[in-house]
Design a protein around this motif. Structure first.
Motif, mmCIF file in Angstrom:
data_model
loop_
_atom_site.group_PDB
_atom_site.id
_atom_site.type_symbol
_atom_site.label_atom_id
_atom_site.label_comp_id
_atom_site.label_asym_id
_atom_site.label_seq_id
_atom_site.Cartn_x
_atom_site.Cartn_y
_atom_site.Cartn_z
ATOM 1 N N VAL A 136 -1.996 49.772 51.681
ATOM 2 C CA VAL A 136 -1.410 48.517 51.575
ATOM 3 C C VAL A 136 -1.821 47.929 50.371
ATOM 4 N N LYS A 137 -0.984 47.918 49.208
ATOM 5 C CA LYS A 137 -1.127 47.220 47.898
ATOM 6 C C LYS A 137 -0.870 45.767 48.225
ATOM 7 N N GLN A 138 -1.455 44.874 47.101
ATOM 8 C CA GLN A 138 -1.236 43.662 46.992
ATOM 9 C C GLN A 138 0.212 43.320 46.776
ATOM 10 N N THR A 144 1.887 46.017 35.855
ATOM 11 C CA THR A 144 0.961 44.891 34.926
ATOM 12 C C THR A 144 0.297 43.921 35.909
ATOM 13 N N LEU A 145 1.205 43.462 37.065
ATOM 14 C CA LEU A 145 0.415 42.741 38.010
ATOM 15 C C LEU A 145 0.580 43.309 39.391
ATOM 16 N N LEU A 146 -0.272 42.844 40.226
ATOM 17 C CA LEU A 146 -0.663 43.331 41.415
ATOM 18 C C LEU A 146 -1.075 44.768 41.466
ATOM 19 N N ASN A 147 -1.820 45.138 40.760
ATOM 20 C CA ASN A 147 -2.459 46.333 40.574
ATOM 21 C C ASN A 147 -3.896 46.925 41.133
ATOM 22 N N SER A 148 -4.568 45.977 41.901
ATOM 23 C CA SER A 148 -5.843 46.249 42.452
ATOM 24 C C SER A 148 -5.678 47.459 43.376
ATOM 25 N N PRO A 149 -6.734 48.297 43.692
ATOM 26 C CA PRO A 149 -6.579 49.045 44.649
ATOM 27 C C PRO A 149 -6.035 48.695 45.849
ATOM 28 N N PRO A 150 -5.442 49.739 46.759
ATOM 29 C CA PRO A 150 -4.882 49.148 48.127
ATOM 30 C C PRO A 150 -5.981 49.206 49.109
ATOM 31 N N VAL A 151 -5.597 48.477 49.877
ATOM 32 C CA VAL A 151 -6.268 48.452 51.242
ATOM 33 C C VAL A 151 -6.009 49.483 52.271
ATOM 34 N N LYS A 152 -6.818 50.252 52.934
ATOM 35 C CA LYS A 152 -6.375 51.550 53.583
ATOM 36 C C LYS A 152 -6.274 51.002 55.060
ATOM 37 N N ALA A 153 -5.380 51.100 55.654
ATOM 38 C CA ALA A 153 -5.327 50.817 57.079
ATOM 39 C C ALA A 153 -4.271 51.764 58.056
ATOM 40 N N MET A 154 -4.660 51.861 59.303
ATOM 41 C CA MET A 154 -3.950 52.699 60.068
ATOM 42 C C MET A 154 -2.784 52.331 60.898
ATOM 43 N N ASN A 155 -1.705 53.071 61.158
ATOM 44 C CA ASN A 155 -0.374 52.682 61.739
ATOM 45 C C ASN A 155 0.226 54.110 62.235
ATOM 46 N N TRP A 180 -2.204 26.065 32.298
ATOM 47 C CA TRP A 180 -2.666 25.468 33.338
ATOM 48 C C TRP A 180 -1.722 26.117 34.477
ATOM 49 N N ILE A 181 -0.798 26.799 33.969
ATOM 50 C CA ILE A 181 -0.214 27.785 35.006
ATOM 51 C C ILE A 181 -0.359 29.304 34.473
ATOM 52 N N SER A 182 -1.072 29.990 35.239
ATOM 53 C CA SER A 182 -1.365 31.564 34.740
ATOM 54 C C SER A 182 -1.567 32.209 36.074
ATOM 55 N N PHE A 183 -0.961 33.485 35.948
ATOM 56 C CA PHE A 183 -1.261 34.279 37.264
ATOM 57 C C PHE A 183 -2.584 34.787 37.053
ATOM 58 N N PRO A 184 -3.378 34.713 38.379
ATOM 59 C CA PRO A 184 -4.623 35.145 38.543
ATOM 60 C C PRO A 184 -4.998 36.600 37.972
ATOM 61 N N ASN A 185 -6.063 36.913 37.375
ATOM 62 C CA ASN A 185 -6.595 38.203 36.843
ATOM 63 C C ASN A 185 -6.894 39.033 38.320
ATOM 64 N N PRO A 186 -7.181 40.311 38.454
ATOM 65 C CA PRO A 186 -7.501 40.949 39.683
ATOM 66 C C PRO A 186 -8.680 40.117 40.187
ATOM 67 N N ASN A 187 -9.645 39.847 39.765
ATOM 68 C CA ASN A 187 -10.795 39.291 40.458
ATOM 69 C C ASN A 187 -10.528 37.950 41.087
ATOM 70 N N GLU A 188 -9.673 37.111 40.248
ATOM 71 C CA GLU A 188 -9.154 35.898 40.853
ATOM 72 C C GLU A 188 -8.322 36.065 42.076
ATOM 73 N N TRP A 243 6.119 45.572 47.498
ATOM 74 C CA TRP A 243 5.178 44.435 46.910
ATOM 75 C C TRP A 243 5.824 43.105 47.363
ATOM 76 N N LEU A 244 6.977 42.992 48.154
ATOM 77 C CA LEU A 244 7.387 41.701 48.583
ATOM 78 C C LEU A 244 7.881 41.662 49.990
ATOM 79 N N MET A 245 7.149 40.921 50.978
ATOM 80 C CA MET A 245 7.334 41.059 52.289
ATOM 81 C C MET A 245 8.074 39.845 52.818
ATOM 82 N N VAL A 246 8.918 40.267 53.644
ATOM 83 C CA VAL A 246 9.777 39.304 54.416
ATOM 84 C C VAL A 246 9.701 39.495 55.795
ATOM 85 N N PRO A 247 10.375 38.442 56.517
ATOM 86 C CA PRO A 247 9.968 38.421 58.098
ATOM 87 C C PRO A 247 11.062 39.814 58.689
#
Length: 328
Positions: free
Chosen positions: A188-190, A170-181, A78-86, A204-208
């Motif tokens: 920009v990866k997950q 193993t986790l957060l390994n989906s293809p990145p989003v391309k963005a301009m800066n 009931w507690i599981s880290f989602p797969n890439p599609n989820e 992979w860990l954003m803070v303010p």
């Protein structure tokens, strides 16, 4: 919980609660579940539970231990880290809420006071930390409990299997989003958002941004506002765990038993959400935030000595800030 949820749980757990008895209890699955849930929900001591249900203290203890074991063993899924599609759906929900793209959850550490049974010499109260990852609907995606509560959030996350799994891809390994800066294409990866003080900035860990970096109407200010909104489900979830009476005050048990309570209540939290039963979901978070203030010195203890911030993480955060500002 609603009576319909209780009946649903009793039906699921009946074959598991009825087996492996050390002695004949002559109790239905519903009675066993009721005793176990009463301890978790109300936090009452065993003599009072014994009187209320008309069973010996030893039987009450067995029913609580058995419920926690069944939940933590047979219903861990009931507690599981989602797969890439989820995770795609998780990030879409966060983006719709805050404008932050590719966010896959909020990382939050909460602490519980544990007072072990009397011994000689007596043991002082000791906080035990639980690390959660939560989605925008307050569903727990990952929980790890049993960390020494006086460790900082930074040290806790770095000692967790979650950190290792993400670092190893193993986790957060989906293809990145391309963005301009500033005219440069950035991958920009997950990522997760740090839902409290003392977390390091990682790719992979954003803070303010620090307050002095977030001028009025700037990209950085818009990013910080989005981060604050993103944190709310995780804080609300941690507050909801304290709605379970056994976790609300000092837990008068050995640490391993307290950890089992945290695991069982987390699993039940998700189970109730699956049933759209919001009985245990916290309606406000101010009380929880005040309660956690006592641990602030631990949360940020060693952040100033953290050398893990990289140029890559800074660029990703700057890019996300630009994207949020455009979406606002």
């Amino acid at each position: 919980m609603k009576s319909s949820t209780f009946e649903w749980l009793a039906g699921l757990l009946e074959p598991l609660l009825d087996c492996r008895d050390p002695l004949p209890l002559n109790l239905t699955a519903g009675s066993r579940l009721g005793i176990g849930l009463f301890r978790l929900a109300k936090g009452l001591d065993y003599p009072e539970i014994s009187t209320r249900f008309g069973v010996p203290v030893s039987v009450a203890k067995f029913c609580v231990k058995q419920l926690c074991r069944v939940l933590c063993t047979d219903f861990r899924f009931w507690i599981s880290f989602p797969n890439p599609n989820e995770l795609g759906s998780v990030s879409q929900e966060f983006e719709g809420l805050t404008g932050l793209p590719h966010c896959c959850g909020v990382l939050h550490c909460t602490r519980f006071e544990v007072v072990s049974p009397p011994r000689d010499p007596p043991s002082p109260p000791s906080p035990v930390a639980a690390q959660l990852v939560v989605d925008s609907s307050c569903r727990i995606l990952s929980v790890a409990a049993g960390f020494f509560g006086r460790k900082s959030n930074s040290r806790i996350v770095k000692s967790s299997s979650l950190f290792q799994d993400i670092e190893e891809g193993t986790l957060l390994n989906s293809p990145p989003v391309k963005a301009m800066n500033n005219g440069v294409e950035v991958d920009v990866k997950q990522y997760l958002v740090g839902g409290g003080e003392g977390y390091p900035l990682l790719p992979w860990l954003m803070v303010p941004f620090a307050a002095e970096e977030a001028a009025t109407s700037s990209n950085e200010e818009s990013f910080n506002v989005a981060i604050d909104v993103t944190k709310i489900p995780a804080i609300r979830t941690a507050a909801s765990l304290r709605n379970w009476g056994v976790l609300d005050g000092p837990v008068l048990e050995e640490v391993k038993v307290a950890v089992a309570y945290i695991g069982a209540c987390s699993i039940l939290h998700n189970g109730l959400l699956m049933r759209e039963d919001f009985s245990a979901l916290a309606g406000e978070i101010e009380g929880y935030q005040l309660q956690q203030q006592r641990y602030r010195e631990f949360c940020r203890l060693d952040l100033e000595n953290d050398d893990s911030i990289t140029e890559k993480a800074l660029v990703i955060r700057s890019t996300l800030a630009t994207m949020v500002k455009k979406n606002s």
